[in-house]
Scaffold this motif. Structure first.
Motif, short mmCIF file in Angstrom:
data_model
loop_
_atom_site.label_atom_id
_atom_site.label_comp_id
_atom_site.label_asym_id
_atom_site.label_seq_id
_atom_site.Cartn_x
_atom_site.Cartn_y
_atom_site.Cartn_z
N ALA A 1 43.36 49.90 35.01
CA ALA A 1 44.41 50.14 34.02
C ALA A 1 45.08 48.81 33.67
N PRO A 2 45.63 48.69 32.46
CA PRO A 2 46.28 47.43 32.06
C PRO A 2 47.32 46.99 33.07
N GLY A 3 47.27 45.72 33.47
CA GLY A 3 48.20 45.17 34.45
C GLY A 3 47.69 45.19 35.87
N TYR A 4 46.61 45.95 36.10
CA TYR A 4 46.04 46.05 37.44
C TYR A 4 44.72 45.28 37.47
N GLY A 5 43.96 45.46 38.53
CA GLY A 5 42.62 44.88 38.60
C GLY A 5 42.60 43.44 39.06
N LYS A 6 41.43 42.82 38.94
CA LYS A 6 41.22 41.47 39.46
C LYS A 6 42.04 40.43 38.71
N ARG A 7 42.57 39.50 39.49
CA ARG A 7 43.23 38.33 38.93
C ARG A 7 42.67 37.09 39.62
N SER A 8 42.17 36.16 38.86
CA SER A 8 41.58 34.95 39.43
C SER A 8 42.67 33.92 39.71
N ALA A 9 42.63 33.34 40.90
CA ALA A 9 43.59 32.30 41.25
C ALA A 9 43.28 31.02 40.47
N PRO A 10 44.28 30.17 40.25
CA PRO A 10 44.06 28.94 39.47
C PRO A 10 43.40 27.84 40.29
N ASP A 11 42.90 26.83 39.58
CA ASP A 11 42.41 25.59 40.20
C ASP A 11 41.30 25.83 41.21
N GLN A 12 40.29 26.59 40.81
CA GLN A 12 39.16 26.82 41.70
C GLN A 12 38.08 25.77 41.46
N THR A 13 37.29 25.52 42.49
CA THR A 13 36.18 24.57 42.34
C THR A 13 35.09 25.21 41.47
N PRO A 14 34.24 24.40 40.82
CA PRO A 14 33.17 24.96 39.99
C PRO A 14 32.24 25.85 40.80
N ARG A 15 31.70 26.88 40.16
CA ARG A 15 30.84 27.84 40.84
C ARG A 15 29.50 27.21 41.20
N THR A 16 29.04 27.45 42.43
CA THR A 16 27.72 27.00 42.89
C THR A 16 27.07 28.13 43.67
N ARG A 17 25.78 28.00 43.94
CA ARG A 17 25.07 29.02 44.70
C ARG A 17 25.48 29.05 46.16
N ALA A 18 26.08 27.96 46.63
CA ALA A 18 26.42 27.86 48.06
C ALA A 18 27.87 28.21 48.35
N ASP A 19 28.58 28.79 47.38
CA ASP A 19 30.01 29.05 47.56
C ASP A 19 30.30 29.91 48.79
N PHE A 20 29.47 30.92 49.04
CA PHE A 20 29.75 31.85 50.14
C PHE A 20 28.62 31.87 51.17
N ALA A 21 27.80 30.82 51.18
CA ALA A 21 26.63 30.79 52.06
C ALA A 21 27.01 30.80 53.53
N HIS A 22 28.21 30.35 53.85
CA HIS A 22 28.63 30.27 55.26
C HIS A 22 29.15 31.61 55.78
N LEU A 23 29.32 32.58 54.90
CA LEU A 23 29.83 33.89 55.30
C LEU A 23 28.69 34.79 55.79
N PRO A 24 29.00 35.84 56.55
CA PRO A 24 27.97 36.82 56.90
C PRO A 24 27.37 37.43 55.64
N PRO A 25 26.12 37.92 55.70
CA PRO A 25 25.45 38.40 54.48
C PRO A 25 26.23 39.44 53.70
N ARG A 26 26.84 40.40 54.39
CA ARG A 26 27.58 41.44 53.67
C ARG A 26 28.77 40.84 52.92
N GLU A 27 29.57 40.02 53.59
CA GLU A 27 30.73 39.41 52.97
C GLU A 27 30.33 38.47 51.84
N ALA A 28 29.24 37.74 52.05
CA ALA A 28 28.77 36.81 51.01
C ALA A 28 28.34 37.56 49.75
#
Length: 281
Positions: free
Chosen positions: A12-39
């Protein structure tokens, strides 16, 4: 990871995902260090558009192979790792409407950063180092613009810190050269080094004011990512309340599809029926 629906549902308007500012550029290795499910779940959330629904039930429907329990456990772990926070914000001036928002950052943040951000004091963006000429080169080029101010190598080296300070305050090489070469005395310059040194000190520009982005401070309450309990930031380290932090972790298992579950159940029932029909010896 398989996605069951390529078009994610929006909240609904006002809810849902909000992206935090000043993030690093997206790469394939962003979540590689996490367990498979979390990644896998983090990678899916990272690609959701702003305002997309991020509740446990919706994510479980969208991501094949992970049920609600698995998604809830993964979100808890992502919160503890610094990628996720949930909060309630006052959305109306009369104080009657509150909204729950889920904030996601591809770049993991610590508790202090999240507290600052959720309070509305947006942390300043990282500033890339500016490319600027070396101070020695600026001084060495002054004589080419005004021969009366030709400086020796020793004089250039001695005054380099002064020009460094000019450049640090936002001046350009052109500004430095103009300050040194305009308005020269009619009788000429008899000591270029002393003249340049005095002008660099007397005409140095003011220090540059660094402005940071800010938004009006908002009324916000942090919510436990796992159970939704409200609390102060210091009461929810990692975005998780102490009760949920002490709860045992759910095993990382993939849910069995319903069709396979029904098949196994029917097969077992058939085996029991056949055993019951066998003649007894």
């Amino acid at each position: 990871m398989a996605v069951t629906n390529l078009t994610p549902p929006m909240a609904a308007p006002g809810y849902g995902k909000r992206s935090a500012p000043d993030q690093t550029p997206r790469t394939r290795a962003d979540f590689a260090h996490l367990p498979p499910r979390e990644a896998a779940i983090a990678a899916y959330i990272d690609r959701l558009p702003e305002g997309a629904a991020m509740d446990v039930k919706t994510l479980a429907k969208q991501i094949a192979g992970y049920g609600q329990q698995a998604v809830a456990s993964a979100l808890k772990n992502l919160s503890l790792a610094g990628y996720l926070r949930r909060n309630r914000e006052l959305a109306s001036e009369d104080g009657t409407q509150w909204v729950t928002r889920t904030h996601f950052s591809r770049t993991a943040r610590d508790d202090a950063w999240w507290t600052t951000y959720l309070n509305g004091d947006v942390p300043p963006e990282r500033q890339e180092p500016e490319s600027r000429p070396a101070a020695y080169e600026v001084l060495a080029s002054v004589g080419r613009t005004e021969p009366q101010l030709s400086l020796s190598a020793a004089e250039c080296a001695e005054m380099t810190p002064l020009v460094d300070e000019w450049l640090a305050r936002g001046a350009t090489a052109t500004d430095v050269i103009r300050a040194l070469t305009t308005g020269l005395p009619p009788e000429g310059v008899h000591s270029p080094g002393a003249f340049a040194r005095r002008r660099l000190r007397d005409k140095i520009p003011p220090e540059r004011v660094v402005r940071t982005r800010s938004v009006p401070r908002r009324i916000s309450l942090l919510e436990c990512t796992s159970c939704g309990m409200e609390g102060r930031p210091e009461e929810l380290p990692g975005g998780i309340c102490r009760t949920c932090s002490a709860a045992p972790q759910e095993p990382d298992r993939t849910e069995v599809p319903m069709e396979l579950t029904d098949f196994v159940r029917n097969l077992r029932a058939e085996i029991r029926e056949r055993r019951a029909q066998r003649p007894r010896r």
